[in-house]
Scaffold this motif. Sequence first.
Motif, PDB file in Angstrom:
ATOM      1  N   THR A  80       0.852  -1.191   0.000  1.00  0.00           N
ATOM      2  CA  THR A  80       0.000   0.000   0.000  1.00  0.00           C
ATOM      3  C   THR A  80       0.889   1.242   0.000  1.00  0.00           C
ATOM      4  OG1 THR A  80      -0.134   0.101   2.415  1.00  0.00           O
ATOM      5  CG2 THR A  80      -1.776  -1.247   1.277  1.00  0.00           C
ATOM      6  N   LEU A  81       0.319   2.374  -0.388  1.00  0.00           N
ATOM      7  CA  LEU A  81       1.089   3.614  -0.520  1.00  0.00           C
ATOM      8  C   LEU A  81       0.563   4.690   0.423  1.00  0.00           C
ATOM      9  CD1 LEU A  81       1.472   3.907  -4.412  1.00  0.00           C
ATOM     10  CD2 LEU A  81       2.895   2.635  -2.786  1.00  0.00           C
ATOM     11  N   ASN A  82       1.463   5.581   0.838  1.00  0.00           N
ATOM     12  CA  ASN A  82       1.118   6.715   1.680  1.00  0.00           C
ATOM     13  C   ASN A  82       1.343   8.013   0.915  1.00  0.00           C
ATOM     14  OD1 ASN A  82       0.839   4.770   3.661  1.00  0.00           O
ATOM     15  ND2 ASN A  82       2.700   5.327   4.767  1.00  0.00           N
ATOM     16  N   PHE A  83       0.419   8.937   1.021  1.00  0.00           N
ATOM     17  CA  PHE A  83       0.620  10.261   0.410  1.00  0.00           C
ATOM     18  C   PHE A  83      -0.372  11.248   1.019  1.00  0.00           C
ATOM     19  CE2 PHE A  83      -1.744   7.517  -2.596  1.00  0.00           C
ATOM     20  CZ  PHE A  83      -2.965   8.161  -2.651  1.00  0.00           C
ATOM     21  N   GLY A  84      -0.183  12.530   0.690  1.00  0.00           N
ATOM     22  CA  GLY A  84      -0.890  13.578   1.385  1.00  0.00           C
ATOM     23  C   GLY A  84      -1.969  14.279   0.597  1.00  0.00           C
ATOM     24  N   ALA A  85      -2.566  15.253   1.271  1.00  0.00           N
ATOM     25  CA  ALA A  85      -3.678  16.022   0.729  1.00  0.00           C
ATOM     26  C   ALA A  85      -3.313  16.658  -0.606  1.00  0.00           C
ATOM     27  CB  ALA A  85      -4.082  17.109   1.730  1.00  0.00           C
ATOM     28  N   GLY A  86      -4.256  16.587  -1.538  1.00  0.00           N
ATOM     29  CA  GLY A  86      -4.086  17.230  -2.829  1.00  0.00           C
ATOM     30  C   GLY A  86      -3.310  16.428  -3.845  1.00  0.00           C
ATOM     31  N   SER A  87      -2.893  15.226  -3.494  1.00  0.00           N
ATOM     32  CA  SER A  87      -2.068  14.421  -4.394  1.00  0.00           C
ATOM     33  C   SER A  87      -2.835  14.033  -5.655  1.00  0.00           C
ATOM     34  CB  SER A  87      -1.590  13.148  -3.688  1.00  0.00           C
ATOM     35  OG  SER A  87      -0.730  13.454  -2.616  1.00  0.00           O
ATOM     36  N   ASN A  88      -2.099  13.913  -6.742  1.00  0.00           N
ATOM     37  CA  ASN A  88      -2.655  13.396  -7.987  1.00  0.00           C
ATOM     38  C   ASN A  88      -2.679  11.874  -7.886  1.00  0.00           C
ATOM     39  OD1 ASN A  88      -2.615  12.235 -10.736  1.00  0.00           O
ATOM     40  ND2 ASN A  88      -2.575  14.366 -11.402  1.00  0.00           N
ATOM     41  N   ILE A  89      -3.866  11.313  -7.806  1.00  0.00           N
ATOM     42  CA  ILE A  89      -4.011   9.887  -7.515  1.00  0.00           C
ATOM     43  C   ILE A  89      -3.398   9.024  -8.612  1.00  0.00           C
ATOM     44  CG2 ILE A  89      -5.644   8.047  -7.023  1.00  0.00           C
ATOM     45  CD1 ILE A  89      -5.362  10.246  -4.852  1.00  0.00           C
ATOM     46  N   ASP A  90      -3.629   9.391  -9.861  1.00  0.00           N
ATOM     47  CA  ASP A  90      -3.076   8.603 -10.964  1.00  0.00           C
ATOM     48  C   ASP A  90      -1.557   8.592 -10.927  1.00  0.00           C
ATOM     49  OD1 ASP A  90      -5.546   7.857 -11.980  1.00  0.00           O
ATOM     50  OD2 ASP A  90      -5.689   9.634 -13.274  1.00  0.00           O
ATOM     51  N   LYS A  91      -0.955   9.738 -10.598  1.00  0.00           N
ATOM     52  CA  LYS A  91       0.511   9.803 -10.542  1.00  0.00           C
ATOM     53  C   LYS A  91       1.046   9.024  -9.343  1.00  0.00           C
ATOM     54  CE  LYS A  91       1.147  14.151 -13.040  1.00  0.00           C
ATOM     55  NZ  LYS A  91       1.648  15.555 -12.972  1.00  0.00           N
ATOM     56  N   GLN A  92       0.345   9.099  -8.216  1.00  0.00           N
ATOM     57  CA  GLN A  92       0.806   8.379  -7.029  1.00  0.00           C
ATOM     58  C   GLN A  92       0.844   6.876  -7.269  1.00  0.00           C
ATOM     59  OE1 GLN A  92       2.059   9.293  -4.145  1.00  0.00           O
ATOM     60  NE2 GLN A  92       1.821  11.512  -4.360  1.00  0.00           N
ATOM     61  N   PHE A  93      -0.148   6.344  -7.976  1.00  0.00           N
ATOM     62  CA  PHE A  93      -0.231   4.902  -8.203  1.00  0.00           C
ATOM     63  C   PHE A  93       0.309   4.482  -9.569  1.00  0.00           C
ATOM     64  CE2 PHE A  93      -3.481   5.216  -4.828  1.00  0.00           C
ATOM     65  CZ  PHE A  93      -3.084   4.163  -4.027  1.00  0.00           C
ATOM     66  N   GLY A  94       0.783   5.451 -10.373  1.00  0.00           N
ATOM     67  CA  GLY A  94       1.182   5.138 -11.740  1.00  0.00           C
ATOM     68  C   GLY A  94       2.216   4.041 -11.840  1.00  0.00           C
ATOM     69  N   ARG A  95       3.367   4.229 -11.202  1.00  0.00           N
ATOM     70  CA  ARG A  95       4.449   3.248 -11.295  1.00  0.00           C
ATOM     71  C   ARG A  95       4.062   1.949 -10.578  1.00  0.00           C
ATOM     72  NH1 ARG A  95       9.652   3.017  -8.783  1.00  0.00           N
ATOM     73  NH2 ARG A  95       9.120   4.859  -7.556  1.00  0.00           N
ATOM     74  N   PHE A  96       3.306   2.085  -9.480  1.00  0.00           N
ATOM     75  CA  PHE A  96       2.872   0.896  -8.743  1.00  0.00           C
ATOM     76  C   PHE A  96       1.987   0.006  -9.618  1.00  0.00           C
ATOM     77  CE2 PHE A  96      -0.304  -1.287  -6.164  1.00  0.00           C
ATOM     78  CZ  PHE A  96       0.501  -1.993  -5.288  1.00  0.00           C
ATOM     79  N   LYS A  97       1.041   0.597 -10.343  1.00  0.00           N
ATOM     80  CA  LYS A  97       0.141  -0.203 -11.188  1.00  0.00           C
ATOM     81  C   LYS A  97       0.888  -0.852 -12.346  1.00  0.00           C
ATOM     82  CE  LYS A  97      -3.101   2.966 -11.863  1.00  0.00           C
ATOM     83  NZ  LYS A  97      -4.399   3.555 -12.305  1.00  0.00           N
ATOM     84  N   LEU A 134      -5.620  -1.557  -4.849  1.00  0.00           N
ATOM     85  CA  LEU A 134      -5.010  -0.261  -4.581  1.00  0.00           C
ATOM     86  C   LEU A 134      -5.511   0.273  -3.240  1.00  0.00           C
ATOM     87  CD1 LEU A 134      -5.273   1.490  -8.079  1.00  0.00           C
ATOM     88  CD2 LEU A 134      -3.443   0.025  -7.179  1.00  0.00           C
ATOM     89  N   MET A 135      -4.549   0.755  -2.436  1.00  0.00           N
ATOM     90  CA  MET A 135      -4.927   1.354  -1.154  1.00  0.00           C
ATOM     91  C   MET A 135      -3.937   2.440  -0.771  1.00  0.00           C
ATOM     92  SD  MET A 135      -5.561  -0.337   2.609  1.00  0.00           S
ATOM     93  CE  MET A 135      -5.986   0.719   4.012  1.00  0.00           C
ATOM     94  N   CYS A 136      -4.467   3.576  -0.354  1.00  0.00           N
ATOM     95  CA  CYS A 136      -3.649   4.606   0.294  1.00  0.00           C
ATOM     96  C   CYS A 136      -3.742   4.361   1.789  1.00  0.00           C
ATOM     97  CB  CYS A 136      -4.146   6.012  -0.052  1.00  0.00           C
ATOM     98  SG  CYS A 136      -3.233   7.312   0.819  1.00  0.00           S
ATOM     99  N   SER A 137      -2.714   3.782   2.354  1.00  0.00           N
ATOM    100  CA  SER A 137      -2.734   3.373   3.763  1.00  0.00           C
ATOM    101  C   SER A 137      -2.571   4.536   4.724  1.00  0.00           C
ATOM    102  CB  SER A 137      -1.645   2.330   4.023  1.00  0.00           C
ATOM    103  OG  SER A 137      -0.472   2.649   3.307  1.00  0.00           O
ATOM    104  N   GLU A 138      -2.069   5.667   4.243  1.00  0.00           N
ATOM    105  CA  GLU A 138      -2.052   6.899   5.028  1.00  0.00           C
ATOM    106  C   GLU A 138      -2.361   8.055   4.085  1.00  0.00           C
ATOM    107  OE1 GLU A 138       1.387   7.724   7.390  1.00  0.00           O
ATOM    108  OE2 GLU A 138       1.463   5.712   8.266  1.00  0.00           O
ATOM    109  N   TYR A 139      -3.593   8.525   4.132  1.00  0.00           N
ATOM    110  CA  TYR A 139      -3.941   9.733   3.390  1.00  0.00           C
ATOM    111  C   TYR A 139      -3.954  10.875   4.402  1.00  0.00           C
ATOM    112  CZ  TYR A 139      -6.264  13.007   0.283  1.00  0.00           C
ATOM    113  OH  TYR A 139      -6.552  14.108  -0.494  1.00  0.00           O
ATOM    114  N   TRP A 140      -2.930  11.738   4.339  1.00  0.00           N
ATOM    115  CA  TRP A 140      -2.682  12.714   5.393  1.00  0.00           C
ATOM    116  C   TRP A 140      -3.695  13.854   5.321  1.00  0.00           C
ATOM    117  CZ3 TRP A 140       2.599  12.191   2.844  1.00  0.00           C
ATOM    118  CH2 TRP A 140       3.216  11.001   3.270  1.00  0.00           C
ATOM    119  N   THR A 141      -4.563  13.912   6.332  1.00  0.00           N
ATOM    120  CA  THR A 141      -5.625  14.915   6.382  1.00  0.00           C
ATOM    121  C   THR A 141      -5.115  16.272   6.848  1.00  0.00           C
ATOM    122  OG1 THR A 141      -6.180  14.368   8.677  1.00  0.00           O
ATOM    123  CG2 THR A 141      -7.297  13.127   6.943  1.00  0.00           C
TER     124      THR A 141
END
Length: 791
Positions: A243-260, A268-275
């Motif tokens: 699973t991946l961690n990322f913060g507020a406002g992130s581009n979801i496609d870019k965050q998971f791009g290389r992972f997918k 797919l899971m964002c295990s820490e979405y920083w509020t």
Amino acid sequence: MKKLFFICLILCNQIVLCQTNQVVSKDISQIQPAAKGDFTLGNREFLLNGKPFLIRAAELHYPRIPKEYWDQRIKACKAMGMNTICIYLFWNYHEQQQDKFDFAGDKDIAQFVKLIQANGMYCIVRPGPYVCAEWDMGGLPWWLLKKDNIQLRTLSNPFFMVRATKFLNEAGKQLSPLQIQNGGPILMAQVENEYGAFGNNSEYMEAMRKNLRNAGFDKVQLMRCDWGTNFDSYKTAPDVAITLNFGAGSNIDKQFGRFKEQNPTAPLMCSEYWTGWFDKFGLVHETRSINSFIGSLKDMMDKKISFSLYMAHGGTNFGQWGGANSGPYTAMVSSYDYDAPIGEQGNITDKFYAVRDLLKNYLNLGETLGEIPAAIPVMSIPKIQFAQSAALFQNLPQGKKSLDIQSMEMFDQGWGRINYRTNLTASEKPRKLIVTEVHDWAQVYIDGKLIGVFDRDKTSNTIEIPATKNNAVLDILVEGMGRVNYGKDILDKKGITEKVELKDDSGAITLKNWTVYNFPIDYAFQLNKKYITNKPSGPAWYKAKFTLNKTDDTYLDVSTWGKGMVWVNGHAIGRYWKIGPQQTLYMPGVWLKKGENEIVVLDLEKPKEAAVTGVTKPVLDKNSSDVSLLSRKPGQELKLTGETAITQGTFDATEVWKEVNFQQPTVGRYFCFEALNAQNSKDTNATVAEIELIGKDGKAIPSKKWKLVYADSEEITVSNNVGALVFDKQESTMWQTQLVGKKSKYPHQIVIDLGQDEEIKGLRYLPRTDGGKTGIVKDYKVYLKTKPFAF
């Protein structure tokens, strides 16, 4: 069917019992396990009992919440639209002394998980042994540091591995019966935590995976979490979900791009979405707007991506538990409000309603939002005057002799303050006192008179002391603040860690023959003093009694005090420091008493007024007016005329790490990064998320000793975007030049003192990662010198 009906009836009754009651029901232990289930990985989705299941998780930390409020916080998460609670386990909370494990009372983690199930929710367990969490030493116990040559989070240190394994075994005894396959609510257990930001040893992670299985988590689905930039820096077994961690406002496609690309069939899971974000002493209060994160959360829902809100509710770093960042060193404040949807006191915020209004559109068939629990009342308390005090130097404990300086841990002390005392030779001239290294804040006294203060990473390690008579008494009173909780610097001893030297015209000598006085945080230690009616002029304890006719929550206003810690009725409430931004301490009503109460304050400075008031709203955003948050001094101007850049170039506009190699390795101590313009030619603003310098071995140079010398502009008015954030190892934070008021123009510069000469062959640069486009650097120059830059 009758059995299932009976179980559901118990669960429903339990929820009703807890709905308006702050105190956990005594019947919780009688709840029977649900029917055995299963949770597995499917084709691009999670499967709960064979059916697709989207995790909507809320991160909660049981030690940051009084036990009596656990149920209220869980209910609030369910009302926000969550179906799962995500929790860390804190090793150092449960094993504060080696081999003395404690899972009772406020540490009853099994009770917490059963409450989650009682509220009709699932659970994800993250037992570490390392957790980060802005928690002291990232959850690792201080007593590990007593071991010579200790190494952490590595297979190469047998002592660490044996102790970590033993803790996981103890955690398994508590929670393995609550795996979903046994009828409990636990869907997944996490292997280690964000290991890609620390190392890349696949063998270590495999050992931790096996340890978790052997500890009793033998049925549950395993997972791990990392960032989108480092998840593939090591390998794990196929049965571990990534699973991946990322913060507020992130581009979801870019965050998971290389992972997918690498894991095309993985859920797919964002295990820490920083509020939000955490606050540190001396810096601006951190906030994240609703608009900054709600869009990306909706995007994840539309794309059927599971998530966990970190934090859904932050809570409080009671007592000594707040950690610290390193590079530069900054300790966490007592509030862990985190600007989360559920506030520090359990209060419901606008951010909560925004999440609830979004998630109501993504519920499963037959699923409904939980009721919002009743608010916990807040009250004011009239001013409490402290008539009694006990001066610290008149109440020294039994001293311990030591030929050489040693850290706090070597005197069997985990947290608090420590005083080092020795005698000085006579001198008719001033001399220099050099301390290597102070961890973390120290006052220097000679014959009882305050001479100066050391502040780790913010002041020099040298002060001038006046002429002294023979046998003058030198005292160095050190406060150990939070241990570093992130990165390579988590091996963070407290007190004075190396040596103390005295330097005059003839050279430097190392001082010996110390008497050491320990000041631990135990409440009994604070009471065992000679309290008298006086007004001390230096470090002292203050004690008072106050009477209440009700026991609601409140916030203790400590804005007239200097620096120290507060205890109420035996509970360590937290640290405070006049520099801010926090000026109140959250006081849970369940720790107060009807009738007489007792409060003790240890203040290392002289308070403006020895009084405390209970107020109804927290003050988390007020910095001291006489402490500058800027690294640039008034009128200071960096002079680069005549300086030669060792490299210059142009970055492309992609939002990924970029590497620059110099024509040849260069040696220097003072590093300057100059941004010449932005990708958008109209921008006057500059932003940089991270800069790493590459050593001759091809690895990033440790930033532990780095200090920000200069930034031409920093935004501290509407957000915390100081220059030192370019080397804080947090991809979601950034240096940003001033946005409001008098704006500066390009070029923009930052200057860093690396602490020593380093041979550097290149750098790595990361632009902002929050989805914003403003200020992304295009053209740049880099300077490196062995001597300081001119101003």
